[in-house]
Design an enzyme around this catalytic site. Structure first.
Site, PDB file in Angstrom:
ATOM      1  N   ASP A  42       2.395  14.843   1.947  1.00 20.85           N
ATOM      2  CA  ASP A  42       1.341  15.770   2.397  1.00 20.85           C
ATOM      3  C   ASP A  42       0.718  15.334   3.719  1.00 20.85           C
ATOM      4  OD1 ASP A  42       0.498  13.658   0.478  1.00 20.85           O
ATOM      5  OD2 ASP A  42      -1.516  14.261   1.107  1.00 20.85           O
ATOM      6  N   LYS A  68       1.930   2.249  -5.083  1.00 19.46           N
ATOM      7  CA  LYS A  68       2.467   1.711  -6.344  1.00 19.46           C
ATOM      8  C   LYS A  68       1.536   1.990  -7.514  1.00 19.46           C
ATOM      9  CE  LYS A  68       2.438  -2.361  -4.431  1.00 19.46           C
ATOM     10  NZ  LYS A  68       2.096  -2.019  -3.058  1.00 19.46           N
ATOM     11  N   GLY A  69       0.211   1.839  -7.261  1.00 20.15           N
ATOM     12  CA  GLY A  69      -0.767   2.035  -8.341  1.00 20.15           C
ATOM     13  C   GLY A  69      -0.636   3.413  -8.947  1.00 20.15           C
ATOM     14  N   ASP A  71       0.809  -1.230   0.000  1.00 12.04           N
ATOM     15  CA  ASP A  71       0.000   0.000   0.000  1.00 12.04           C
ATOM     16  C   ASP A  71       0.839   1.275   0.000  1.00 12.04           C
ATOM     17  OD1 ASP A  71      -2.280  -1.604   0.125  1.00 12.04           O
ATOM     18  OD2 ASP A  71      -2.252  -1.620   2.311  1.00 12.04           O
ATOM     19  N   GLU A  72       1.995   1.211  -0.606  1.00 10.95           N
ATOM     20  CA  GLU A  72       2.891   2.374  -0.608  1.00 10.95           C
ATOM     21  C   GLU A  72       2.447   3.450  -1.593  1.00 10.95           C
ATOM     22  OE1 GLU A  72       3.831  -0.742  -1.227  1.00 10.95           O
ATOM     23  OE2 GLU A  72       5.380  -1.389   0.176  1.00 10.95           O
ATOM     24  N   GLN A  90       1.985  -5.976  -3.392  1.00 17.98           N
ATOM     25  CA  GLN A  90       2.429  -6.064  -1.985  1.00 17.98           C
ATOM     26  C   GLN A  90       3.723  -5.267  -1.801  1.00 17.98           C
ATOM     27  OE1 GLN A  90       1.349  -9.383  -3.525  1.00 17.98           O
ATOM     28  NE2 GLN A  90      -0.583  -8.506  -2.880  1.00 17.98           N
ATOM     29  N   THR A 115       2.996 -12.454   2.671  1.00 19.10           N
ATOM     30  CA  THR A 115       2.100 -13.079   1.707  1.00 19.10           C
ATOM     31  C   THR A 115       2.801 -14.324   1.166  1.00 19.10           C
ATOM     32  OG1 THR A 115       0.644 -12.673  -0.174  1.00 19.10           O
ATOM     33  CG2 THR A 115       2.861 -11.663  -0.287  1.00 19.10           C
ATOM     34  N   THR A 141      -8.482  -3.266  -0.296  1.00 22.84           N
ATOM     35  CA  THR A 141      -9.084  -4.576  -0.549  1.00 22.84           C
ATOM     36  C   THR A 141     -10.049  -4.989   0.551  1.00 22.84           C
ATOM     37  OG1 THR A 141      -7.121  -5.223  -1.779  1.00 22.84           O
ATOM     38  CG2 THR A 141      -8.515  -7.013  -1.009  1.00 22.84           C
ATOM     39  N   THR A 142      -9.673  -4.774   1.817  1.00 22.16           N
ATOM     40  CA  THR A 142     -10.509  -5.289   2.916  1.00 22.16           C
ATOM     41  C   THR A 142     -11.153  -4.182   3.756  1.00 22.16           C
ATOM     42  OG1 THR A 142      -8.581  -5.329   4.365  1.00 22.16           O
ATOM     43  CG2 THR A 142      -9.080  -7.362   3.164  1.00 22.16           C
ATOM     44  N   GLY A 143     -10.743  -2.946   3.555  1.00 19.73           N
ATOM     45  CA  GLY A 143     -11.307  -1.840   4.344  1.00 19.73           C
ATOM     46  C   GLY A 143     -10.773  -1.788   5.765  1.00 19.73           C
ATOM     47  N   ALA A 200      -4.009  -7.751  -3.637  1.00 16.25           N
ATOM     48  CA  ALA A 200      -3.542  -6.395  -3.940  1.00 16.25           C
ATOM     49  C   ALA A 200      -4.731  -5.471  -4.173  1.00 16.25           C
ATOM     50  CB  ALA A 200      -2.675  -6.432  -5.202  1.00 16.25           C
ATOM     51  N   GLY A 201      -4.551  -4.231  -3.778  1.00 21.65           N
ATOM     52  CA  GLY A 201      -5.549  -3.199  -4.085  1.00 21.65           C
ATOM     53  C   GLY A 201      -4.768  -1.971  -4.485  1.00 21.65           C
ATOM     54  N   HIS A 202      -4.776  -1.649  -5.775  1.00 23.87           N
ATOM     55  CA  HIS A 202      -3.982  -0.525  -6.277  1.00 23.87           C
ATOM     56  C   HIS A 202      -4.926   0.595  -6.697  1.00 23.87           C
ATOM     57  CE1 HIS A 202      -0.462  -3.460  -7.280  1.00 23.87           C
ATOM     58  NE2 HIS A 202      -0.795  -3.451  -6.002  1.00 23.87           N
TER      59      HIS A 202
END
Ligand code: GDP
Ligand code: IMO
Ligand code: MG
Length: 466
Positions: A354, A15-16, A12-13, A245, A260, A321-323, A38-40
Site C-alpha cells: 500500500d 514480522k510482528g 522491521d519488515e 531483526q 547486530t 524501538t528508538t523512534g 527488536a520492536g515488533h
C-alpha cells in the site's frame, strides 16, 4: 505444522504482523534470537501493540477481554523465550505486567530458557560508551546493551544466565567480580565519554538487589525450553518460530560490522531454540515492498531524496524501538534473493505494498554494478593497458562484505506504478494490474511465491494467496 518467520532485509519488515496472523493456528510461539533491540508492532482493530521480547503470539493474550480465562483460548497456548535471546529483565517485566494487569495469568503459558542471558545495566552503559567513543564510525546500535551482552556470552566468565537467578548467593560473588572488572574497564577505556555522560560507577549491590526481584518475577517461568519444545513436538503440537531483526543484520552473514550481534537469519533458528531446522515445515521470509534500514552501513538502493521521504511519510518509517527515522529505498532483489538462498526460504510475505501507491514508476534492483578494484596499481607490478580491464562487472550474488557492497551500484528494472489506494483490497485479483505485475516480477526475480501481501498495518489488511 511448524513454521519459521524470518526477516529478509535489515529488520522491521513486518514480522510482528505476520507472526500475529499465523499464531492463530499455532500452539506455541517461540522467540529465538536478539533482545529488546527488536520492536515488533501488531495492530488489532484500533489498538497498537509494540513488543520487544515477548513473542508476537502474546498479542492474542493482550487482545483478550480483561480477566478472560486463557484456558478458554484455543491457540496459541504458550510463548517461549528461547536460549539465544538476550533478555533485558526490565523490559520483560514491563511486558509481563501489561498482561498480568489484564488479570491474565501466564503460569504454564510463558516459558523462559534457563540458558537465556541477562542484559544488565552495565551492558547498556557499555553500548552507550562504545558508540559514543566511535564518533562518526559508530554502528548506530539501539543502545539496548545487545552487543556487550552477546560478547559476555561468548567470553563466558562474565555472563549471567536466567538459570543463575536460582542461586543468588553464587550470583552475588559472580556479580562482584564482573562489576569490579567493568568499572575498571569503563574508567580506563572511556574516561572522556564517561565524564560527558556523567556516568557513575556501577554498584554490584544495586544489581544484586534488582536480580533478587528478577528471580521472584521470572522464577515460575524459567525452565529447560529445549526439552519443552522437543516434548511438544513429540506431542504433535504446532510451533511457530519468530525471528527478530533480519538476514542482512546477521552477525555472520550480514553486512558486518553494521549488523547486530546474533544470528538473525533463518540459520539462527536451530541454535537459537535447540530445535533442528528439519523439524520446520515451512520457512516464511518477510520483506517490505521496498527496503528500509536503521543505523549505519551500506545500502545500495537507498533513496536519500524525495522518493525516500515519500516512502518514509507514507509508511510511517520511524523505528519502533528508538523512534529514529528509517533510511528508505527501492526493493533490492539481489539482497532478498541472497536471504532466500541462505535461509532456504519457501515462501515470501511482502508487506507495505500500500505504501508505494501514488508513485508513477517503481524500481526493483536486479543486479549490482560492482566496480572492480584495481589491486595491481597498489603493487610494483605494472597494470595492463586500461582497454583490457573491464571497468566494472555485473553481479547478482549479494556481496555481504562491506568493502564490496559499498562499491556496488544498483542496476534497476523500472515498472509502472499505481495510484489506487490498496488499504481496503482483500483479494489479489482486485489489486490494480500494475500492483499485480509488481508482485509477479518480484516472484520471478527472487524465485519464490508471494503468499501473503500486506496492504496496511491491521490484521485485516492482509491478502492471502495460495
Ligand atoms: P518488525 O520488526 O519486522 O515486526 O516490523 P516493525 O513492527 O518494526 O515495523 C513494521 C511497521 O509496519 C509496523 O508499524 C507495522 O504496524 C507496519 N506494517 C506492517 N505491515 C504493514 C503493511 O502491509 N502496510 C503498512 N502500511 N504498514 C504495515
Ligand atoms: P526488528 O526485530 C531494525 C539494527 C540497529 C543497528 C544494528 C545494531 O524490530 O526487526 P544492536 O542494538 O542490535 O546492536 O544494533 O542493528 N537493529 C535493527 N534494525 N530492526 C530491528 O529489529 C533491529 N535490531 C537491531 O539499528 O543498525
Ligand atoms: Mg521492528
Amino acid at each position: 505444522m511448524n513454521l519459521c518467520v524470518v526477516g529478509l532485509q535489515w529488520g522491521d519488515e513486518g514480522k510482528g504482523k505476520v507472526v500475529d496472523i499465523l499464531s492463530e493456528h499455532s500452539d506455541i510461539v517461540v522467540r529465538y534470537s536478539g533482545g529488546s533491540n527488536a520492536g515488533h508492532t501488531v495492530v488489532v482493530g484500533d489498538t497498537r501493540f509494540a513488543l520487544h521480547l515477548l513473542p508476537s503470539g502474546s498479542v492474542r493474550w493482550l487482545g483478550l477481554p480483561a480477566r478472560e480465562d486463557l484456558a478458554k483460548m484455543a491457540k496459541p497456548q504458550c510463548c517461549v523465550i528461547a536460549n539465544a535471546v538476550v533478555v533485558d529483565p526490565e523490559v520483560l517485566i514491563n511486558e509481563i505486567e501489561t498482561i498480568a494487569n489484564k488479570g491474565i495469568t501466564l503460569k504454564e503459558r510463558l516459558f523462559i530458557s534457563e540458558n537465556a542471558h541477562l542484559v544488565l545495566d552495565y551492558h547498556k552503559k557499555e553500548d552507550q560508551l562504545r558508540e559514543d567513543s566511535l564518533g562518526k564510525n559508530k554502528i548506530g546500535t539501539t543502545i539496548r546493551g545487545i552487543g556487550p551482552c552477546y560478547a559476555d556470552k561468548a567470553g563466558r566468565s562474565h555472563a549471567v544466565r536466567m538459570g543463575d537467578l536460582r542461586n543468588l548467593n553464587k550470583l552475588k560473588m559472580k556479580l562482584q567480580a564482573i562489576v569490579d572488572y567493568k568499572n575498571k574497564v569503563f574508567t580506563a577505556v572511556y574516561p572522556q565519554e564517561a565524564l560527558r555522560l556523567n556516568a557513575e560507577p556501577i554498584s554490584a549491590d544495586d544489581i544484586l538487589e534488582k536480580c533478587k526481584s528478577y528471580a521472584d518475577k521470572f522464577g515460575p517461568f524459567i525452565t529447560d525450553t529445549t526439552r519443552f519444545l522437543h516434548e511438544s513436538i513429540g506431542d504433535g503440537k504446532s510451533i511457530l518460530f519468530e525471528g527478530a531483526q533480519g538476514t542482512l543484520l546477521d552477525l555472520d552473514h550480514g553486512t558486518f560490522p553494521y549488523v547486530t550481534s546474533s544470528n538473525s537469519s533463518a540459520l539462527g533458528m536451530p541454535a537459537g531454540s535447540g530445535v533442528p531446522a528439519k523439524f520446520v515445515d515451512k520457512f516464511i521470509g518477510v520483506a517490505k515492498a521496498y527496503t528500509t534500514r536503521v543505523g549505519a552501513g551500506p545500502f545500495p538502493t537507498e533513496q536519500d531524496n524525495d522518493i525516500g521521504q515519500y516512502i518514509r511519510d507514507r509508511g510511517h518509517e520511524y523505528g519502533t524501538t528508538t523512534g529514529r527515522p528509517r533510511r528508505c529505498g527501492w526493493f533490492d532483489a539481489v539482497a532478498v534473493s541472497y536471504a532466500v538462498r541462505i535461509g532456504a526460504i519457501d515462501e515470501l510475505a511482502l508487506m507495505h505494498l500500500d505504501t508505494l501507491a501514488g508513485l508513477s514508476e517503481v524500481k526493483i534492483c536486479t543486479a549490482y554494478n560492482q566496480k572492480t578494484e584495481n589491486r595491481r596499481q597498489k603493487t610494483e607490478v605494472p597494470s595492463p593497458p586500461s582497454v583490457f580491464r573491464p571497468p566494472s562487472s555485473v553481479v547478482t550474488w549479494f556481496p555481504a562484505n562491506i568493502d564490496r557492497l559499498s562499491q556496488a551500484q544498483a542496476i534497476y528494472e523500472t515498472v509502472p506504478g499505481w495510484d489506487q489506494d490498496l488499504t481496503e483490497v482483500k483479494d489479489f485479483h482486485k489489486l490494480p494490474s500494475n500492483a499485480q505485475n509488481y508482485i509477479f516480477r518480484i516472484e520471478k526475480v527472487t524465485g519464490r511465491p508471494i503468499t501473503i501481501i500486506g496492504v496496511g498495518p491491521k490484521r485485516s489488511q492482509t491478502i492471502f494467496r495460495q
